[in-house]
Design a protein around this motif. Structure first.
Motif, PDB file in Angstrom:
ATOM      1  N   THR A 135       0.837  -1.205   0.000  1.00 42.83           N
ATOM      2  CA  THR A 135       0.000   0.000   0.000  1.00 42.83           C
ATOM      3  C   THR A 135       0.871   1.254   0.000  1.00 42.83           C
ATOM      4  N   ASP A 136       0.221   2.384  -0.183  1.00 40.81           N
ATOM      5  CA  ASP A 136       0.935   3.664  -0.140  1.00 40.81           C
ATOM      6  C   ASP A 136       0.871   4.297   1.246  1.00 40.81           C
ATOM      7  N   ALA A 137       0.481   3.531   2.242  1.00 40.68           N
ATOM      8  CA  ALA A 137       0.354   4.059   3.601  1.00 40.68           C
ATOM      9  C   ALA A 137       1.066   3.141   4.592  1.00 40.68           C
ATOM     10  N   ILE A 138       1.148   3.581   5.826  1.00 37.54           N
ATOM     11  CA  ILE A 138       1.785   2.785   6.874  1.00 37.54           C
ATOM     12  C   ILE A 138       0.820   1.704   7.357  1.00 37.54           C
ATOM     13  N   ILE A 139       1.358   0.506   7.572  1.00 46.01           N
ATOM     14  CA  ILE A 139       0.589  -0.607   8.128  1.00 46.01           C
ATOM     15  C   ILE A 139       1.033  -0.819   9.576  1.00 46.01           C
ATOM     16  N   ARG A 140       0.070  -0.916  10.491  1.00 50.41           N
ATOM     17  CA  ARG A 140       0.400  -1.243  11.877  1.00 50.41           C
ATOM     18  C   ARG A 140       0.156  -2.723  12.109  1.00 50.41           C
ATOM     19  N   VAL A 141       1.039  -3.332  12.887  1.00 48.78           N
ATOM     20  CA  VAL A 141       0.936  -4.760  13.189  1.00 48.78           C
ATOM     21  C   VAL A 141       1.032  -4.939  14.699  1.00 48.78           C
ATOM     22  N   TRP A 142       0.110  -5.684  15.269  1.00 44.75           N
ATOM     23  CA  TRP A 142       0.204  -5.939  16.711  1.00 44.75           C
ATOM     24  C   TRP A 142      -0.464  -7.250  17.090  1.00 44.75           C
ATOM     25  N   GLY A 143      -0.164  -7.715  18.311  1.00 43.51           N
ATOM     26  CA  GLY A 143      -0.780  -8.912  18.851  1.00 43.51           C
ATOM     27  C   GLY A 143      -2.246  -8.653  19.134  1.00 43.51           C
ATOM     28  N   LYS A 144      -3.110  -9.561  18.708  1.00 43.41           N
ATOM     29  CA  LYS A 144      -4.555  -9.329  18.780  1.00 43.41           C
ATOM     30  C   LYS A 144      -5.102  -9.329  20.201  1.00 43.41           C
ATOM     31  N   SER A 145      -4.527 -10.144  21.082  1.00 38.49           N
ATOM     32  CA  SER A 145      -5.144 -10.287  22.396  1.00 38.49           C
ATOM     33  C   SER A 145      -4.632  -9.282  23.435  1.00 38.49           C
ATOM     34  N   ASN A 146      -3.707  -8.429  23.062  1.00 37.01           N
ATOM     35  CA  ASN A 146      -3.307  -7.346  23.969  1.00 37.01           C
ATOM     36  C   ASN A 146      -2.780  -6.169  23.150  1.00 37.01           C
ATOM     37  N   ASP A 147      -2.223  -5.178  23.814  1.00 38.88           N
ATOM     38  CA  ASP A 147      -1.788  -3.967  23.121  1.00 38.88           C
ATOM     39  C   ASP A 147      -0.343  -4.011  22.652  1.00 38.88           C
ATOM     40  N   PHE A 148       0.301  -5.176  22.718  1.00 37.66           N
ATOM     41  CA  PHE A 148       1.687  -5.256  22.278  1.00 37.66           C
ATOM     42  C   PHE A 148       1.775  -4.987  20.784  1.00 37.66           C
ATOM     43  N   LYS A 149       2.543  -3.962  20.408  1.00 39.45           N
ATOM     44  CA  LYS A 149       2.672  -3.611  18.995  1.00 39.45           C
ATOM     45  C   LYS A 149       3.986  -4.140  18.454  1.00 39.45           C
ATOM     46  N   PHE A 150       3.917  -4.886  17.344  1.00 41.08           N
ATOM     47  CA  PHE A 150       5.137  -5.364  16.707  1.00 41.08           C
ATOM     48  C   PHE A 150       5.814  -4.238  15.931  1.00 41.08           C
TER      49      PHE A 150
ATOM     50  N   LYS B  66       6.457   0.715   6.861  1.00 39.65           N
ATOM     51  CA  LYS B  66       6.389   1.827   5.912  1.00 39.65           C
ATOM     52  C   LYS B  66       5.723   1.403   4.601  1.00 39.65           C
ATOM     53  N   PRO B  67       5.230   2.374   3.816  1.00 44.05           N
ATOM     54  CA  PRO B  67       4.612   2.050   2.527  1.00 44.05           C
ATOM     55  C   PRO B  67       5.576   1.324   1.598  1.00 44.05           C
ATOM     56  N   LYS B  68       5.059   0.336   0.886  1.00 45.75           N
ATOM     57  CA  LYS B  68       5.798  -0.391  -0.137  1.00 45.75           C
ATOM     58  C   LYS B  68       7.146  -0.892   0.350  1.00 45.75           C
TER      59      LYS B  68
ATOM     60  N   LYS C 149      -1.604 -14.860  17.227  1.00 44.30           N
ATOM     61  CA  LYS C 149      -2.831 -14.183  16.776  1.00 44.30           C
ATOM     62  C   LYS C 149      -2.494 -12.703  16.608  1.00 44.30           C
ATOM     63  N   ILE C 150      -2.571 -12.207  15.380  1.00 41.10           N
ATOM     64  CA  ILE C 150      -2.166 -10.828  15.122  1.00 41.10           C
ATOM     65  C   ILE C 150      -3.223 -10.082  14.317  1.00 41.10           C
ATOM     66  N   LYS C 151      -3.070  -8.775  14.282  1.00 44.05           N
ATOM     67  CA  LYS C 151      -3.961  -7.916  13.507  1.00 44.05           C
ATOM     68  C   LYS C 151      -3.115  -6.919  12.734  1.00 44.05           C
ATOM     69  N   LEU C 152      -3.515  -6.641  11.495  1.00 44.27           N
ATOM     70  CA  LEU C 152      -2.865  -5.626  10.688  1.00 44.27           C
ATOM     71  C   LEU C 152      -3.895  -4.584  10.302  1.00 44.27           C
ATOM     72  N   ALA C 153      -3.475  -3.336  10.234  1.00 40.22           N
ATOM     73  CA  ALA C 153      -4.403  -2.266   9.868  1.00 40.22           C
ATOM     74  C   ALA C 153      -3.678  -1.166   9.113  1.00 40.22           C
ATOM     75  N   LEU C 154      -4.425  -0.523   8.241  1.00 42.15           N
ATOM     76  CA  LEU C 154      -3.925   0.620   7.492  1.00 42.15           C
ATOM     77  C   LEU C 154      -4.020   1.845   8.388  1.00 42.15           C
ATOM     78  N   GLU C 155      -2.917   2.559   8.521  1.00 48.60           N
ATOM     79  CA  GLU C 155      -2.923   3.760   9.362  1.00 48.60           C
ATOM     80  C   GLU C 155      -3.316   4.964   8.518  1.00 48.60           C
TER      81      GLU C 155
ATOM     82  N   VAL D 114       0.106  -7.632   1.979  1.00 52.41           N
ATOM     83  CA  VAL D 114      -0.954  -6.662   2.281  1.00 52.41           C
ATOM     84  C   VAL D 114      -1.165  -5.739   1.082  1.00 52.41           C
ATOM     85  N   THR D 115      -2.395  -5.695   0.592  1.00 54.07           N
ATOM     86  CA  THR D 115      -2.736  -4.844  -0.559  1.00 54.07           C
ATOM     87  C   THR D 115      -3.982  -4.020  -0.236  1.00 54.07           C
ATOM     88  N   PRO D 116      -4.215  -2.933  -0.972  1.00 56.87           N
ATOM     89  CA  PRO D 116      -5.448  -2.177  -0.751  1.00 56.87           C
ATOM     90  C   PRO D 116      -6.672  -3.018  -1.112  1.00 56.87           C
ATOM     91  N   ASP D 117      -7.741  -2.899  -0.363  1.00 54.31           N
ATOM     92  CA  ASP D 117      -8.979  -3.602  -0.694  1.00 54.31           C
ATOM     93  C   ASP D 117      -9.706  -2.836  -1.800  1.00 54.31           C
TER      94      ASP D 117
END
Length: 196
Positions: A37-52, A56-58, A82-88, A114-117
């Motif tokens: 994507t052209d934006a920042i992706i955040r990655v973290w553990g799903k069951s708590n607030d620990f951020k991996f 950066k874009p691309k 168990k993780i979650k990714l999101a577009l910032e 990870v690609t744009p939906d």
């Protein structure tokens, strides 16, 4: 306490510390996120607030997690995380995940593409095989290793342009000039990992 005893104690402590560090390193595991994507992706553990981390874009980035220090890391049945990714969002506050990015169960060594939906607001995540990842194509100047102002077939092969080389060579001289090189780059499917 004599100097000899102090030295012995110091050496013993150093050895124990080295063994602990080696053990921690052995437990270190990672997965890789390929951000198309052209934006920042955040990655973290799903069951708590620990951020991996924030990817950066691309870029292709390894997310390291050490199970000795973080129980959310690869502790699921079968050693998965168990993780979650999101577009910032550009303002850094809002996060936009697609359905495929919110509950990912990944093994160590997993590659997540990870690609744009299609809605242009969310992202799509897919677990892919390592062989599908291609390295970024360099600039014309870097690709032209012999510095003769053109890309021959040997140089093209080194940067993944060997296939369909003749389609890019419009003047049929078995070389790519800077314009032909740019056209070739633009035709490559960005969602297969090239170019970044």
């Amino acid at each position: 306490m004599s100097i000899t005893n102090i030295l012995k104690t110091g050496i013993l402590l150093a050895v124990l510390l080295a063994m602990t560090a080696t053990s921690a390193t052995a437990e270190e595991k990672l997965f890789t996120v390929i951000n198309h994507t052209d934006a920042i992706i955040r990655v973290w553990g799903k069951s708590n607030d620990f951020k991996f981390g924030r990817i950066k874009p691309k870029t292709i980035a390894d997310c390291t997690c050490n199970s000795l220090y973080n129980k959310d890391c690869f502790d699921k049945k079968g050693g998965k995380a168990k993780i979650k990714l999101a577009l910032e969002d550009k303002n850094g506050k809002d996060l936009y995940s697609g359905d495929t990015c919110t509950k990912l169960y990944v093994d160590p060594g997993t590659f997540i593409d990870v690609t744009p939906d299609t809605d242009g607001r969310h992202i799509k995540c897919a677990i892919i095989d390592k062989y599908e990842i291609r390295q970024p194509i360099p600039s014309f100047e870097k690709a032209d290793t012999n510095k003769d102002g053109k890309i021959d077939e040997q140089e093209a092969e080194a940067i993944q342009l060997k296939a369909n080389f003749k389609d890019y060579d419009h003047d049929l001289n078995n070389e790519l000039n800077p314009k032909e090189f740019d056209r070739a780059i633009n035709k490559i499917n960005i969602f297969r990992g090239v170019p970044f």
